[in-house]
Design a protein around this motif. Structure first.
Motif, mmCIF file in Angstrom:
data_model
loop_
_atom_site.group_PDB
_atom_site.id
_atom_site.type_symbol
_atom_site.label_atom_id
_atom_site.label_comp_id
_atom_site.label_asym_id
_atom_site.label_seq_id
_atom_site.Cartn_x
_atom_site.Cartn_y
_atom_site.Cartn_z
ATOM 1 N N SER A 19 0.818 -1.052 -0.028
ATOM 2 C CA SER A 19 0.045 0.190 -0.114
ATOM 3 C C SER A 19 0.953 1.198 -0.221
ATOM 4 C CB SER A 19 -0.943 -0.077 1.108
ATOM 5 O OG SER A 19 -1.624 1.300 1.268
ATOM 6 N N LYS A 20 1.929 1.239 0.993
ATOM 7 C CA LYS A 20 2.847 2.524 0.840
ATOM 8 C C LYS A 20 3.433 2.716 -0.475
ATOM 9 C CE LYS A 20 4.324 2.272 5.564
ATOM 10 N NZ LYS A 20 5.355 1.935 6.471
ATOM 11 N N ALA A 21 3.861 1.495 -1.070
ATOM 12 C CA ALA A 21 4.728 1.583 -2.318
ATOM 13 C C ALA A 21 3.882 2.140 -3.517
ATOM 14 C CB ALA A 21 5.232 0.240 -2.720
ATOM 15 N N LEU A 22 2.688 1.718 -3.368
ATOM 16 C CA LEU A 22 1.575 2.309 -4.352
ATOM 17 C C LEU A 22 1.244 3.734 -4.196
ATOM 18 C CD1 LEU A 22 -0.988 -0.668 -4.706
ATOM 19 C CD2 LEU A 22 0.723 -0.001 -6.472
ATOM 20 N N ASN A 23 1.479 4.084 -2.924
ATOM 21 C CA ASN A 23 1.072 5.592 -2.595
ATOM 22 C C ASN A 23 2.060 6.519 -2.839
ATOM 23 O OD1 ASN A 23 -2.070 5.271 -2.661
ATOM 24 N ND2 ASN A 23 -1.699 4.215 -0.807
ATOM 25 N N GLY A 24 3.397 5.755 -3.062
ATOM 26 C CA GLY A 24 4.500 6.554 -3.145
ATOM 27 C C GLY A 24 5.017 7.185 -1.793
ATOM 28 N N ASP A 26 7.487 7.910 1.430
ATOM 29 C CA ASP A 26 8.854 8.046 1.486
ATOM 30 C C ASP A 26 9.826 6.947 2.008
ATOM 31 O OD1 ASP A 26 8.808 10.293 0.305
ATOM 32 O OD2 ASP A 26 8.609 11.575 2.068
ATOM 33 N N ASP A 27 9.084 6.063 2.754
ATOM 34 C CA ASP A 27 10.146 5.045 3.493
ATOM 35 C C ASP A 27 10.105 3.644 2.735
ATOM 36 O OD1 ASP A 27 7.321 4.868 4.234
ATOM 37 O OD2 ASP A 27 7.628 4.161 6.162
ATOM 38 N N VAL A 28 9.598 3.672 1.363
ATOM 39 C CA VAL A 28 9.808 2.504 0.741
ATOM 40 C C VAL A 28 10.776 2.666 -0.359
ATOM 41 C CG1 VAL A 28 8.628 1.086 -1.087
ATOM 42 C CG2 VAL A 28 7.413 1.818 0.892
ATOM 43 N N SER A 29 11.620 1.873 -0.677
ATOM 44 C CA SER A 29 12.969 2.263 -1.733
ATOM 45 C C SER A 29 12.147 2.219 -2.960
ATOM 46 C CB SER A 29 13.890 1.480 -1.528
ATOM 47 O OG SER A 29 13.397 0.256 -2.060
ATOM 48 N N GLU A 30 12.866 3.077 -4.012
ATOM 49 C CA GLU A 30 12.688 3.019 -5.180
ATOM 50 C C GLU A 30 12.690 1.772 -6.002
ATOM 51 O OE1 GLU A 30 10.743 4.841 -8.271
ATOM 52 O OE2 GLU A 30 11.172 5.910 -6.246
ATOM 53 N N THR A 31 13.579 0.904 -5.615
ATOM 54 C CA THR A 31 13.525 -0.324 -6.190
ATOM 55 C C THR A 31 12.275 -1.119 -5.723
ATOM 56 O OG1 THR A 31 15.909 -0.175 -5.487
ATOM 57 C CG2 THR A 31 15.084 -2.247 -6.384
ATOM 58 N N LEU A 32 12.168 -1.191 -4.491
ATOM 59 C CA LEU A 32 10.812 -1.930 -4.089
ATOM 60 C C LEU A 32 9.441 -1.304 -4.746
ATOM 61 C CD1 LEU A 32 9.769 -4.262 -2.311
ATOM 62 C CD2 LEU A 32 9.365 -2.779 -0.329
ATOM 63 N N ARG A 33 9.570 0.205 -4.586
ATOM 64 C CA ARG A 33 8.374 0.666 -5.349
ATOM 65 C C ARG A 33 8.205 0.178 -6.675
ATOM 66 N NH1 ARG A 33 4.801 4.854 -5.683
ATOM 67 N NH2 ARG A 33 5.331 6.350 -7.422
ATOM 68 N N LYS A 34 9.251 0.100 -7.382
ATOM 69 C CA LYS A 34 9.276 -0.243 -8.905
ATOM 70 C C LYS A 34 8.700 -1.780 -8.962
ATOM 71 C CE LYS A 34 11.907 -1.033 -12.845
ATOM 72 N NZ LYS A 34 13.120 -1.080 -13.513
ATOM 73 N N LYS A 35 9.343 -2.660 -8.052
ATOM 74 C CA LYS A 35 9.048 -4.298 -8.138
ATOM 75 C C LYS A 35 7.210 -4.348 -7.802
ATOM 76 C CE LYS A 35 12.204 -6.879 -6.820
ATOM 77 N NZ LYS A 35 13.170 -7.571 -5.686
ATOM 78 N N MET A 111 1.823 4.813 -15.356
ATOM 79 C CA MET A 111 0.412 5.332 -15.577
ATOM 80 C C MET A 111 -0.160 5.002 -14.136
ATOM 81 S SD MET A 111 0.098 7.129 -18.384
ATOM 82 C CE MET A 111 -1.626 7.164 -18.589
ATOM 83 N N LEU A 112 -0.034 3.849 -13.621
ATOM 84 C CA LEU A 112 -0.525 3.289 -12.465
ATOM 85 C C LEU A 112 0.063 4.091 -11.097
ATOM 86 C CD1 LEU A 112 -2.429 0.985 -11.005
ATOM 87 C CD2 LEU A 112 -0.595 -0.309 -10.830
ATOM 88 N N SER A 113 1.390 4.375 -11.284
ATOM 89 C CA SER A 113 2.081 5.036 -10.122
ATOM 90 C C SER A 113 1.463 6.314 -10.080
ATOM 91 C CB SER A 113 3.515 4.899 -10.340
ATOM 92 O OG SER A 113 3.771 6.081 -11.245
ATOM 93 N N HIS A 114 1.057 7.115 -11.086
ATOM 94 C CA HIS A 114 0.557 8.327 -10.931
ATOM 95 C C HIS A 114 -0.983 8.441 -11.143
ATOM 96 C CE1 HIS A 114 4.841 8.969 -12.225
ATOM 97 N NE2 HIS A 114 4.679 10.294 -11.628
ATOM 98 N N GLU A 115 -1.802 7.441 -11.010
ATOM 99 C CA GLU A 115 -3.121 7.009 -11.410
ATOM 100 C C GLU A 115 -3.572 8.037 -12.360
ATOM 101 O OE1 GLU A 115 -5.066 7.461 -7.479
ATOM 102 O OE2 GLU A 115 -3.273 7.109 -6.355
ATOM 103 N N TYR A 116 -3.008 7.955 -13.478
ATOM 104 C CA TYR A 116 -3.447 8.731 -14.789
ATOM 105 C C TYR A 116 -4.526 7.561 -15.382
ATOM 106 C CZ TYR A 116 0.255 12.240 -14.435
ATOM 107 O OH TYR A 116 1.148 13.020 -14.205
ATOM 108 N N LYS A 117 -5.515 8.126 -15.712
ATOM 109 C CA LYS A 117 -6.626 7.251 -16.559
ATOM 110 C C LYS A 117 -6.103 7.013 -18.013
ATOM 111 C CE LYS A 117 -8.886 6.684 -12.897
ATOM 112 N NZ LYS A 117 -7.625 7.139 -11.814
#
Lengths: 348, 348
Positions: A19-24, A26-35, A111-117
């Motif tokens: 959930s944290k990773a999807l919502n960007g 700060d305490d989730v690393s960029e690598t994990l967020r990408k994964k 697109m998902l990370s920025h919630e663009y439709k």
């Protein structure tokens, strides 16, 4: 419908971290967020509770095209899109996406990370990494001057190039030209290929033969003017069709430099009707693209895709704008150009 | 801007009579009224004061297509158009226009006399008198499955036939079919030509040769089933692509009659996904056209033309619907059909 739990299970991490990773956070690393994002895309996850502030977001993705100033090629396209989108309640971001960025993150994950439709994409070449991904992308996209086969979520808008070159060649033919050459962009661009083929089709329709040494295509304007233009002029063309106004303007200047008069010795046609086209010397005969209308149609097509009306192709009519750079083939007698260098000796 | 006076002067009649004729008064003869309308169109007259009750009128012109009942081909097209047009404040008439009516009055004069701002035209053949007039028509029109070159006031909407047949041939090729025939409509129809060419293109793209005796095109379904179908079956095709579902259904029945099993001996593909396509025996593999979406796009394109955004072509994605009428070419061994008559002996 896949949930956050499925992503967590697949990656062996907690639901909270997903959930944290999807919502960007700060305490989730960029690598994990990408994964997390790539996994979400892979299993077909869609956000079901949309945050209010991101409910209606679209983006215009630009690459290789300037749009900030009124004279820029992309300016009116972006404006036309926004003119329809914003009153309809959409928030529109304009984002520049480099090739490097495309390698870092997939289109759907971005697109998902920025919630663009949905995205309106301007200026990509066939070599851009996302062009491959768009073949199977799930997030709606409309491409200006690019076409993806058989993915109903991705539409194509542009100007009718076939019709445009039928008009251009008929215009030249009517002026008595039969020895016609073509200068265009490289074949890694969808629209360059289209225009090249449209030129050949229009010549054929008028019963005119195209000699291979009268065609020059390159990503670089300088290669067109320094390498191909001398070859065309040496082969006694009386008219040259150029794939863009920018190229046509450079060709006019280069012709003059080589002692070839435009339009007395050679007629020149551009494409776009860019703001400067009326102010070249001589003023440029060209094919008008209505950029603002292209932007409006881009929004309409994207909106249609989002509501599951699968527009695949939307083509605007082109318009031939006749100015001073084209004239009768009989008006001047073709003088042997003064100082056309042999192309092999030409520094590029 | 030409006025009523100009019409009156040109015809040598009074301004009052012109006004009466334009407004359809009873005491003006039909002949004079027609003369006034044609003159008005000829000199480019446009009504400047629009009567309030006719300010926002559009028409859907239908020919050769039924639309009244939910099962009719045109029903959802008309409904899709109205669904967008009516809430946007347009009044929409659906009018049937025969070939005879087209000969009586020109398209522009018809539109002027009814004060329609634009037309969505469904079902015309290339032989219809108005098709010629539409090349230079001034009143915006959007044509379903018909294309007019270089008149920016007339747009074309339809399904992407090239893509549709790429999908159909790939589907058959994947099932092991290489001996494929085609049955379609006659060449006086734009869409029949398009599909015929799209079939050839898709075969070529798959490296498959098309033999001329494996192609049959006719306005009459009976000619396709009685004359061409036996020829195709005799030439050992294992699959037949049909240009419409109606034709495909007739072909299935005729195959059965001739002792040819569908899909064991021959696979059949239709086009349209008409309501009955799921209920033929066997159920029909076909290309879906979303009629309601076509109607919606028809309105959008017409509305764009009226506001001077010149959409020339708008193509919806086709969708391949796989059902029971296609199967592996290896599943059954082609049996020599039982009672295929020689085509010359066949009563049509």
């Amino acid at each position: 419908m896949p949930t956050i739990n499925d992503i967590a299970d697949k990656l062996g991490i907690s639901k909270g971290t997903v959930s944290k990773a999807l919502n960007g956070a700060d305490d989730v690393s960029e690598t994990l967020r990408k994964k997390v994002l790539e996994t979400a895309v892979e299993i077909g996850y869609e956000r079901n509770r949309v945050r209010k502030d991101t409910a209606n977001r679209l983006c215009i993705i630009v690459e290789n095209i300037h749009h900030e100033d009124p004279g820029d090629f992309g300016h009116d396209i972006v404006m036309g899109f926004k003119k329809l989108a914003v009153p309809a309640g959409w928030e529109v971001d304009v984002v520049a996406i480099t090739e490097e960025r495309q390698k870092e993150i997939s289109y759907d994950a971005f697109m998902l990370s920025h919630e663009y439709k949905g995205a309106f994409i301007i200026g990509m070449s066939l070599l851009d990494p996302w062009m491959e991904e768009l073949k199977t992308a799930r997030t709606p996209a409309v491409l200006y001057d690019n076409y993806i086969q058989e993915n109903p979520r991705v539409g194509y808008i542009g100007v009718d190039n076939e019709e445009a070159y039928m008009m251009a060649i008929r215009h030249l033919y009517g002026l008595g030209h039969t020895q016609i050459g073509y200068l265009g962009g490289d074949m890694d661009s969808f629209v360059s290929r289209k225009r090249h083929d449209a030129f050949l089709g229009a010549m054929d329709a008028h019963g005119l033969t195209v000699k291979q040494n009268r065609i020059g295509c390159s990503y670089f304007i300088s290669e067109c003017t320094q390498k191909y233009l001398p070859r065309l002029l040496n082969s006694q063309v009386t008219a040259i069709v150029c794939a863009t106004d920018l190229l046509a303007q450079a060709v006019i200047v280069s012709c003059m430099d080589m002692g070839c008069r435009v339009p007395e010795d050679v007629s020149i046609i551009g494409f776009d009707d860019a703001p400067f086209a009326a102010y070249t010397s001589p003023a440029l005969t060209t094919i008008r693209q209505n950029q603002e209308a292209l932007g409006r149609c881009g929004f309409y097509a994207l909106n249609s895709l989002i509501s599951r009306t699968y527009i695949g192709t939307l083509l605007l009519r082109a318009e031939l704008i006749t100015r001073a750079s084209t004239a009768s083939a009989r008006r001047g007698k073709l003088t042997t150009p003064r100082k056309i260098p042999n192309s092999r000796q030409t520094p590029v």
